[in-house]
Scaffold this motif. Structure first.
Motif, mmCIF file in Angstrom:
data_model
loop_
_atom_site.group_PDB
_atom_site.id
_atom_site.type_symbol
_atom_site.label_atom_id
_atom_site.label_comp_id
_atom_site.label_asym_id
_atom_site.label_seq_id
_atom_site.Cartn_x
_atom_site.Cartn_y
_atom_site.Cartn_z
ATOM 1 N N LEU A 224 -6.266 0.747 -22.386
ATOM 2 C CA LEU A 224 -6.529 -0.656 -22.712
ATOM 3 C C LEU A 224 -5.230 -1.356 -23.099
ATOM 4 C CD1 LEU A 224 -8.492 -2.990 -23.269
ATOM 5 C CD2 LEU A 224 -8.802 -2.062 -25.573
ATOM 6 N N ALA A 225 -4.383 -0.660 -23.835
ATOM 7 C CA ALA A 225 -3.098 -1.245 -24.225
ATOM 8 C C ALA A 225 -2.232 -1.554 -23.009
ATOM 9 C CB ALA A 225 -2.358 -0.287 -25.162
ATOM 10 N N ASP A 226 -2.311 -0.706 -21.978
ATOM 11 C CA ASP A 226 -1.529 -0.941 -20.759
ATOM 12 C C ASP A 226 -1.976 -2.210 -20.032
ATOM 13 O OD1 ASP A 226 -0.062 1.398 -21.084
ATOM 14 O OD2 ASP A 226 -1.445 2.600 -19.866
ATOM 15 N N VAL A 227 -3.291 -2.509 -20.119
ATOM 16 C CA VAL A 227 -3.860 -3.627 -19.364
ATOM 17 C C VAL A 227 -3.482 -4.972 -19.966
ATOM 18 C CG1 VAL A 227 -6.024 -4.726 -18.632
ATOM 19 C CG2 VAL A 227 -5.781 -2.243 -18.525
ATOM 20 N N ARG B 55 -13.902 -13.275 -16.324
ATOM 21 C CA ARG B 55 -14.218 -13.218 -17.760
ATOM 22 C C ARG B 55 -13.881 -11.845 -18.339
ATOM 23 N NH1 ARG B 55 -18.557 -16.079 -15.684
ATOM 24 N NH2 ARG B 55 -20.023 -14.333 -15.824
ATOM 25 N N PHE B 56 -14.081 -10.796 -17.559
ATOM 26 C CA PHE B 56 -13.747 -9.454 -18.056
ATOM 27 C C PHE B 56 -12.247 -9.313 -18.254
ATOM 28 C CE2 PHE B 56 -12.617 -4.953 -17.063
ATOM 29 C CZ PHE B 56 -13.061 -4.419 -18.269
ATOM 30 N N ALA B 57 -11.458 -9.831 -17.330
ATOM 31 C CA ALA B 57 -10.005 -9.767 -17.479
ATOM 32 C C ALA B 57 -9.572 -10.441 -18.777
ATOM 33 C CB ALA B 57 -9.325 -10.408 -16.281
ATOM 34 N N GLU B 58 -10.130 -11.614 -19.015
ATOM 35 C CA GLU B 58 -9.790 -12.334 -20.246
ATOM 36 C C GLU B 58 -10.273 -11.572 -21.478
ATOM 37 O OE1 GLU B 58 -10.043 -16.836 -18.299
ATOM 38 O OE2 GLU B 58 -11.770 -15.981 -19.358
ATOM 39 N N TYR B 59 -11.423 -10.925 -21.365
ATOM 40 C CA TYR B 59 -12.011 -10.171 -22.483
ATOM 41 C C TYR B 59 -11.095 -9.033 -22.938
ATOM 42 C CZ TYR B 59 -15.772 -7.804 -25.104
ATOM 43 O OH TYR B 59 -16.545 -7.220 -26.092
ATOM 44 N N ILE B 60 -10.401 -8.396 -21.987
ATOM 45 C CA ILE B 60 -9.544 -7.266 -22.341
ATOM 46 C C ILE B 60 -8.082 -7.682 -22.500
ATOM 47 C CG2 ILE B 60 -11.058 -5.515 -21.354
ATOM 48 C CD1 ILE B 60 -9.313 -5.506 -18.838
ATOM 49 N N GLY B 61 -7.829 -8.989 -22.524
ATOM 50 C CA GLY B 61 -6.474 -9.465 -22.788
ATOM 51 C C GLY B 61 -5.565 -9.508 -21.586
ATOM 52 N N ALA B 62 -6.141 -9.409 -20.374
ATOM 53 C CA ALA B 62 -5.343 -9.519 -19.156
ATOM 54 C C ALA B 62 -5.358 -10.971 -18.671
ATOM 55 C CB ALA B 62 -5.882 -8.593 -18.077
ATOM 56 N N TYR C 79 -5.412 7.470 -12.459
ATOM 57 C CA TYR C 79 -5.684 7.641 -13.879
ATOM 58 C C TYR C 79 -7.148 7.349 -14.191
ATOM 59 C CZ TYR C 79 -0.597 7.293 -14.271
ATOM 60 O OH TYR C 79 0.760 7.489 -14.128
ATOM 61 N N SER C 80 -7.709 8.135 -15.082
ATOM 62 C CA SER C 80 -9.025 7.827 -15.637
ATOM 63 C C SER C 80 -8.819 6.879 -16.803
ATOM 64 C CB SER C 80 -9.718 9.106 -16.124
ATOM 65 O OG SER C 80 -9.946 9.992 -15.044
ATOM 66 N N PRO C 81 -9.751 5.934 -17.021
ATOM 67 C CA PRO C 81 -9.591 4.982 -18.123
ATOM 68 C C PRO C 81 -9.730 5.677 -19.479
ATOM 69 C CG PRO C 81 -11.771 4.799 -17.174
ATOM 70 C CD PRO C 81 -11.006 5.721 -16.277
ATOM 71 N N ASP C 82 -9.004 5.182 -20.463
ATOM 72 C CA ASP C 82 -9.160 5.752 -21.801
ATOM 73 C C ASP C 82 -10.452 5.224 -22.434
ATOM 74 O OD1 ASP C 82 -8.438 3.125 -22.431
ATOM 75 O OD2 ASP C 82 -7.103 3.722 -24.058
ATOM 76 N N GLU C 83 -10.833 5.814 -23.554
ATOM 77 C CA GLU C 83 -12.100 5.476 -24.198
ATOM 78 C C GLU C 83 -12.160 4.009 -24.605
ATOM 79 O OE1 GLU C 83 -14.766 6.832 -28.097
ATOM 80 O OE2 GLU C 83 -13.139 8.120 -27.370
ATOM 81 N N ALA C 84 -11.037 3.460 -25.028
ATOM 82 C CA ALA C 84 -11.007 2.060 -25.461
ATOM 83 C C ALA C 84 -11.306 1.117 -24.298
ATOM 84 C CB ALA C 84 -9.646 1.728 -26.074
ATOM 85 N N LEU C 85 -10.808 1.459 -23.114
ATOM 86 C CA LEU C 85 -11.047 0.627 -21.927
ATOM 87 C C LEU C 85 -12.517 0.699 -21.509
ATOM 88 C CD1 LEU C 85 -9.578 -1.265 -20.029
ATOM 89 C CD2 LEU C 85 -8.851 0.723 -18.673
ATOM 90 N N VAL C 86 -13.083 1.905 -21.543
ATOM 91 C CA VAL C 86 -14.496 2.085 -21.196
ATOM 92 C C VAL C 86 -15.388 1.351 -22.189
ATOM 93 C CG1 VAL C 86 -16.368 3.753 -20.945
ATOM 94 C CG2 VAL C 86 -14.087 4.286 -20.033
ATOM 95 N N SER C 87 -15.082 1.473 -23.462
ATOM 96 C CA SER C 87 -15.876 0.808 -24.493
ATOM 97 C C SER C 87 -15.806 -0.709 -24.361
ATOM 98 C CB SER C 87 -15.402 1.234 -25.880
ATOM 99 O OG SER C 87 -15.606 2.610 -26.088
ATOM 100 N N SER C 88 -14.642 -1.213 -24.008
ATOM 101 C CA SER C 88 -14.492 -2.664 -23.821
ATOM 102 C C SER C 88 -15.360 -3.162 -22.677
ATOM 103 C CB SER C 88 -13.027 -3.010 -23.546
ATOM 104 O OG SER C 88 -12.227 -2.741 -24.672
ATOM 105 N N LEU C 89 -15.417 -2.408 -21.589
ATOM 106 C CA LEU C 89 -16.255 -2.794 -20.458
ATOM 107 C C LEU C 89 -17.731 -2.792 -20.858
ATOM 108 C CD1 LEU C 89 -16.696 -3.505 -17.497
ATOM 109 C CD2 LEU C 89 -16.637 -1.056 -16.968
ATOM 110 N N ASN C 90 -18.146 -1.774 -21.576
ATOM 111 C CA ASN C 90 -19.549 -1.683 -22.002
ATOM 112 C C ASN C 90 -19.933 -2.850 -22.911
ATOM 113 O OD1 ASN C 90 -19.889 0.668 -20.533
ATOM 114 N ND2 ASN C 90 -19.459 2.009 -22.272
#
Length: 374
Positions: free
Chosen positions: A161-164, A178-185, A292-303
């Motif tokens: 998530l930090a990389d994104v 909206r998802f891109a904006e949600y994760i700070g991209a 790469y597989s997404p880290d837990e923070a990235l998966v949780s953000s999507l959910n």
């Protein structure tokens, strides 16, 4: 060029308004290249088999790569008779197709492409609100589709998530933006044809699309890493839409041929698309691309985003004049869940078995004497 377009318009209109039993060549439009899985079977092979099975009564000349109609003009061009059959990506016309975009933005509800291809087809052929919307736009809906799952394909390492955060992501609009904006991209809205240039010049950090784009859009030459977070799949609009005048001029026997061939290609396309993805990913990995597989923070953000975004979908649909969007979404979810169960009862690698399921559960239930005639 302007004169050429006018000629195409006039010829297309004359063709659409002269649909009798006389054999004629009709225009089939797709803005992807001929080698793409959404064109090879569903348009090129489809056209060949339709001509054969209608004894030449329905013969399509297939135009690809936007050579007849550019992406944003495909809905209007279909309505006006420039094409008699066309693919259309609903994102380009949110004002004209608010219902199609409402369900298209439910891309995170179920990310199984096979389920969504069959479910979007049944919804588009049977839902009253959808049927009214097609008719209002002068279109007879023929069938849906679904891309394979969307991943982030990047020219830099994107694992966490930090990389994104802060990365410029090509998104197809709507919920993806909206998802891109949600994760700070930073979402960048450009057509798929411009992904390569964006990654190559550095105006994009990642393209979010189905991974067959590594080959079909040559992204393997500019992508160094891919993150396998499943960011939905795209099915807004239609794979086959027909000009209303053209459809009304067809015999019921020829309509049945079209239904049967769409049922077959609905299944064939899904298997071909996934096969193209696997081939493209394997080739890119052998060329050095890291996966790469997404880290837990990235998966949780999507959910969290999926849970919170449905109310935004409903609000946007109401602003565009959709009545009872909550009810429409509930109906769509029911169809999605139905296909999730139905597809567990069939060999999902057997094209003929899948096509038979599409026929019995969708197309054979439609009345050819009335469908598309209102």
């Amino acid at each position: 060029m302007k004169n050429f377009k006018k000629i195409c318009f006039v010829l297309g209109t004359l063709t659409a308004t002269s649909t009798t039993a006389i054999a004629a060549n009709y225009n089939a439009n797709h803005f992807f290249a001929e080698r793409h899985s959404m064109v090879r079977g569903p348009y090129v092979e489809f056209a060949r088999r339709v001509a054969e099975k209608t004894n030449g009564d329905v013969t399509f000349q297939v135009f690809t790569g936007g050579s007849l109609l550019p992406p944003a003009a495909s809905l209007q061009g279909l309505r006006d008779g420039v094409a008699q059959i066309s693919y259309h990506a609903g994102t380009y016309t949110p004002a004209e197709l608010p219902v199609a975009n409402l369900i298209g933005n439910m891309a995170f509800y179920n990310t199984d492409p096979m389920v969504m291809a069959f479910a979007s087809t049944e919804f588009g052929l049977t839902n009253p609100a959808a049927l009214e919307e097609w008719a209002k736009n002068g279109v007879v809906f023929g069938g849906g589709y679904s891309t394979s799952q969307y991943f982030m394909m990047c020219n830099t390492t994107v694992e966490t998530l930090a990389d994104v955060k802060g990365k410029r992501l090509r998104m197809p609009g709507g919920a993806w933006t909206r998802f891109a904006e949600y994760i700070g991209a930073v979402p960048v809205s450009i057509p798929s044809s411009e992904m390569y240039t964006g990654l190559d010049t550095g105006s994009l950090d990642c393209a979010v699309a189905a991974a067959d784009a590594l080959d079909s859009f040559s992204l393997k030459d500019v992508v160094t890493s891919m993150n396998t977070l499943a960011i939905g799949n795209y099915y807004a609009g239609f794979e086959w839409g027909y000009n209303k005048a053209f459809w009304r001029g067809l015999s019921e026997d020829n309509k049945r041929v079209l239904f049967d061939e769409m049922a077959y290609e609905l299944a064939q396309h899904r298997l071909a698309f996934d096969a193209d993805v696997n081939k493209a990913v394997d080739a890119a990995k052998s060329n050095g691309m890291q996966v790469y597989s997404p880290d837990e923070a990235l998966v949780s953000s999507l959910n969290r985003f999926v849970a919170e975004d449905e109310k935004v979908l409903i609000e946007n649909a109401k602003k565009r004049g959709v009545e009872n969007p909550e009810e429409i979404l509930a109906q769509f979810k029911s169809i999605v869940d139905r296909w999730d169960a139905l597809l567990n009862s069939v060999d999902r690698k057997d094209v003929d078995a899948l096509a038979a399921l599409a026929k019995t559960e969708i197309y054979d239930r439609l009345d050819l004497s009335t469908y598309g005639m209102k």
